[in-house]
Design a protein around this motif. Structure first.
Motif, PDB file in Angstrom:
ATOM      1  N   PHE A  80       0.819  -1.212   0.000  1.00 21.33           N
ATOM      2  CA  PHE A  80       0.000   0.000   0.000  1.00 21.33           C
ATOM      3  C   PHE A  80       0.859   1.272   0.000  1.00 21.33           C
ATOM      4  O   PHE A  80       0.381   2.338   0.373  1.00 21.33           O
ATOM      5  CB  PHE A  80      -0.958   0.002   1.188  1.00 21.33           C
ATOM      6  N   ASN A  81       2.108   1.138  -0.407  1.00 19.42           N
ATOM      7  CA  ASN A  81       2.952   2.309  -0.599  1.00 19.42           C
ATOM      8  C   ASN A  81       2.559   2.956  -1.919  1.00 19.42           C
ATOM      9  O   ASN A  81       2.861   2.442  -2.994  1.00 19.42           O
ATOM     10  CB  ASN A  81       4.417   1.904  -0.618  1.00 19.42           C
ATOM     11  N   SER A  82       1.890   4.078  -1.852  1.00 19.96           N
ATOM     12  CA  SER A  82       1.318   4.695  -3.055  1.00 19.96           C
ATOM     13  C   SER A  82       2.392   5.097  -4.062  1.00 19.96           C
ATOM     14  O   SER A  82       2.109   5.179  -5.267  1.00 19.96           O
ATOM     15  CB  SER A  82       0.468   5.901  -2.677  1.00 19.96           C
ATOM     16  N   ARG A  83       3.608   5.317  -3.620  1.00 19.03           N
ATOM     17  CA  ARG A  83       4.660   5.748  -4.535  1.00 19.03           C
ATOM     18  C   ARG A  83       5.070   4.646  -5.506  1.00 19.03           C
ATOM     19  O   ARG A  83       5.727   4.916  -6.522  1.00 19.03           O
ATOM     20  CB  ARG A  83       5.876   6.231  -3.754  1.00 19.03           C
ATOM     21  N   LEU A  84       4.701   3.413  -5.220  1.00 18.78           N
ATOM     22  CA  LEU A  84       5.056   2.294  -6.080  1.00 18.78           C
ATOM     23  C   LEU A  84       4.116   2.119  -7.270  1.00 18.78           C
ATOM     24  O   LEU A  84       4.435   1.409  -8.214  1.00 18.78           O
ATOM     25  CB  LEU A  84       5.073   0.999  -5.266  1.00 18.78           C
ATOM     26  N   TYR A  85       2.985   2.785  -7.225  1.00 22.06           N
ATOM     27  CA  TYR A  85       1.965   2.569  -8.239  1.00 22.06           C
ATOM     28  C   TYR A  85       2.255   3.394  -9.484  1.00 22.06           C
ATOM     29  O   TYR A  85       2.667   4.551  -9.400  1.00 22.06           O
ATOM     30  CB  TYR A  85       0.585   2.899  -7.670  1.00 22.06           C
ATOM     31  N   ASP A  86       1.991   2.779 -10.632  1.00 26.63           N
ATOM     32  CA  ASP A  86       2.353   3.408 -11.901  1.00 26.63           C
ATOM     33  C   ASP A  86       1.258   4.314 -12.456  1.00 26.63           C
ATOM     34  O   ASP A  86       1.556   5.341 -13.060  1.00 26.63           O
ATOM     35  CB  ASP A  86       2.660   2.323 -12.938  1.00 26.63           C
ATOM     36  N   TYR A  87       0.019   3.908 -12.290  1.00 26.56           N
ATOM     37  CA  TYR A  87      -1.078   4.652 -12.897  1.00 26.56           C
ATOM     38  C   TYR A  87      -2.174   4.881 -11.857  1.00 26.56           C
ATOM     39  O   TYR A  87      -2.438   4.015 -11.014  1.00 26.56           O
ATOM     40  CB  TYR A  87      -1.664   3.890 -14.091  1.00 26.56           C
ATOM     41  N   TRP A  88      -2.835   6.031 -11.997  1.00 26.10           N
ATOM     42  CA  TRP A  88      -3.881   6.409 -11.053  1.00 26.10           C
ATOM     43  C   TRP A  88      -5.106   6.929 -11.796  1.00 26.10           C
ATOM     44  O   TRP A  88      -4.986   7.563 -12.849  1.00 26.10           O
ATOM     45  CB  TRP A  88      -3.390   7.527 -10.134  1.00 26.10           C
ATOM     46  N   GLY A  89      -6.269   6.679 -11.197  1.00 23.14           N
ATOM     47  CA  GLY A  89      -7.485   7.287 -11.695  1.00 23.14           C
ATOM     48  C   GLY A  89      -7.702   8.651 -11.045  1.00 23.14           C
ATOM     49  O   GLY A  89      -6.900   9.082 -10.210  1.00 23.14           O
ATOM     50  N   GLN A  90      -8.793   9.298 -11.438  1.00 21.32           N
ATOM     51  CA  GLN A  90      -9.090  10.641 -10.947  1.00 21.32           C
ATOM     52  C   GLN A  90      -9.868  10.637  -9.638  1.00 21.32           C
ATOM     53  O   GLN A  90      -9.961  11.677  -8.968  1.00 21.32           O
ATOM     54  CB  GLN A  90      -9.883  11.416 -12.003  1.00 21.32           C
ATOM     55  N   GLY A  91     -10.427   9.503  -9.276  1.00 18.70           N
ATOM     56  CA  GLY A  91     -11.125   9.400  -8.011  1.00 18.70           C
ATOM     57  C   GLY A  91     -12.632   9.542  -8.115  1.00 18.70           C
ATOM     58  O   GLY A  91     -13.159  10.141  -9.061  1.00 18.70           O
ATOM     59  N   THR A  92     -13.316   8.980  -7.134  1.00 13.17           N
ATOM     60  CA  THR A  92     -14.766   9.097  -7.022  1.00 13.17           C
ATOM     61  C   THR A  92     -15.103   9.344  -5.553  1.00 13.17           C
ATOM     62  O   THR A  92     -14.539   8.722  -4.659  1.00 13.17           O
ATOM     63  CB  THR A  92     -15.478   7.845  -7.570  1.00 13.17           C
ATOM     64  N   GLN A  93     -16.010  10.276  -5.321  1.00 14.79           N
ATOM     65  CA  GLN A  93     -16.336  10.683  -3.950  1.00 14.79           C
ATOM     66  C   GLN A  93     -17.331   9.712  -3.326  1.00 14.79           C
ATOM     67  O   GLN A  93     -18.364   9.386  -3.932  1.00 14.79           O
ATOM     68  CB  GLN A  93     -16.941  12.089  -3.962  1.00 14.79           C
ATOM     69  N   VAL A  94     -17.012   9.298  -2.117  1.00 15.25           N
ATOM     70  CA  VAL A  94     -17.929   8.493  -1.307  1.00 15.25           C
ATOM     71  C   VAL A  94     -18.211   9.276  -0.021  1.00 15.25           C
ATOM     72  O   VAL A  94     -17.282   9.669   0.683  1.00 15.25           O
ATOM     73  CB  VAL A  94     -17.324   7.121  -0.962  1.00 15.25           C
ATOM     74  N   THR A  95     -19.486   9.500   0.232  1.00 18.53           N
ATOM     75  CA  THR A  95     -19.890  10.223   1.437  1.00 18.53           C
ATOM     76  C   THR A  95     -20.891   9.378   2.205  1.00 18.53           C
ATOM     77  O   THR A  95     -21.914   8.960   1.639  1.00 18.53           O
ATOM     78  CB  THR A  95     -20.522  11.579   1.089  1.00 18.53           C
ATOM     79  N   VAL A  96     -20.579   9.116   3.461  1.00 17.90           N
ATOM     80  CA  VAL A  96     -21.444   8.310   4.309  1.00 17.90           C
ATOM     81  C   VAL A  96     -21.983   9.204   5.423  1.00 17.90           C
ATOM     82  O   VAL A  96     -21.221   9.746   6.224  1.00 17.90           O
ATOM     83  CB  VAL A  96     -20.685   7.120   4.914  1.00 17.90           C
ATOM     84  N   SER A  97     -23.288   9.356   5.445  1.00 15.36           N
ATOM     85  CA  SER A  97     -23.912  10.211   6.453  1.00 15.36           C
ATOM     86  C   SER A  97     -24.306   9.394   7.670  1.00 15.36           C
ATOM     87  O   SER A  97     -24.630   8.209   7.566  1.00 15.36           O
ATOM     88  CB  SER A  97     -25.134  10.898   5.863  1.00 15.36           C
ATOM     89  N   SER A  98     -24.280  10.043   8.814  1.00 14.19           N
ATOM     90  CA  SER A  98     -24.607   9.335  10.073  1.00 14.19           C
ATOM     91  C   SER A  98     -26.080   9.437  10.395  1.00 14.19           C
ATOM     92  O   SER A  98     -26.833  10.138   9.745  1.00 14.19           O
ATOM     93  CB  SER A  98     -23.789   9.933  11.209  1.00 14.19           C
TER      94      SER A  98
END
Length: 129
Positions: A111-129
């Motif tokens: 899980f060392n992020s510096r080792l990863y070659d390619y990345w996506g742009q991300g998707t937001q997850v919001t969990v309400s209480s």
């Protein structure tokens, strides 16, 4: 062009579920393990889960074990993250990333992020209480 495209994020109540998808293109999917990371506001990016190529060995952060399940469909170049029993602390932007299988066999912290070659742009997850 290399692309990782995430989808499936959204707003959900605590205890609910979401399934994230990560579609890969532009590289040889079978040569890469695919990981999911997340980053909450004001916090560092953290590894959530990883699935290897080949036999598809899976790895999870302790915080999500028993609640999240990662899977991959090599025919569709897609990795999924099924998230159940969601908690407010799961709120973050979720990213998928590609890690070469050749790199994976020689590292101790997958899980060392510096080792990863390619990345996506991300998707937001919001969990309400």
């Amino acid at each position: 062009e290399v692309q990782l495209v995430e989808s499936g994020g959204g707003l959900v109540q605590a205890g609910g579920s979401l399934r994230l998808s990560c579609v890969a293109s532009g590289f040889t999917f079978g040569d890469y393990a695919i990981g999911w990371f997340r980053q909450a506001p004001g916090k560092e990016r953290e590894g959530v889960s990883l699935i290897n190529s080949g036999y598809g060995s899976t790895y999870y952060a302790d915080s999500v074990k028993g609640r999240f399940t990662i899977s991959r469909d090599n025919a569709k170049n897609t990795v999924y993250l099924q998230m159940n029993s969601l908690k407010p602390e799961d709120t973050a932007i979720y990213y998928c990333a590609a890690l070469s299988v050749h790199t994976m066999v020689v590292v101790t912290n997958i899980f060392n992020s510096r080792l990863y070659d390619y990345w996506g742009q991300g998707t937001q997850v919001t969990v309400s209480s």
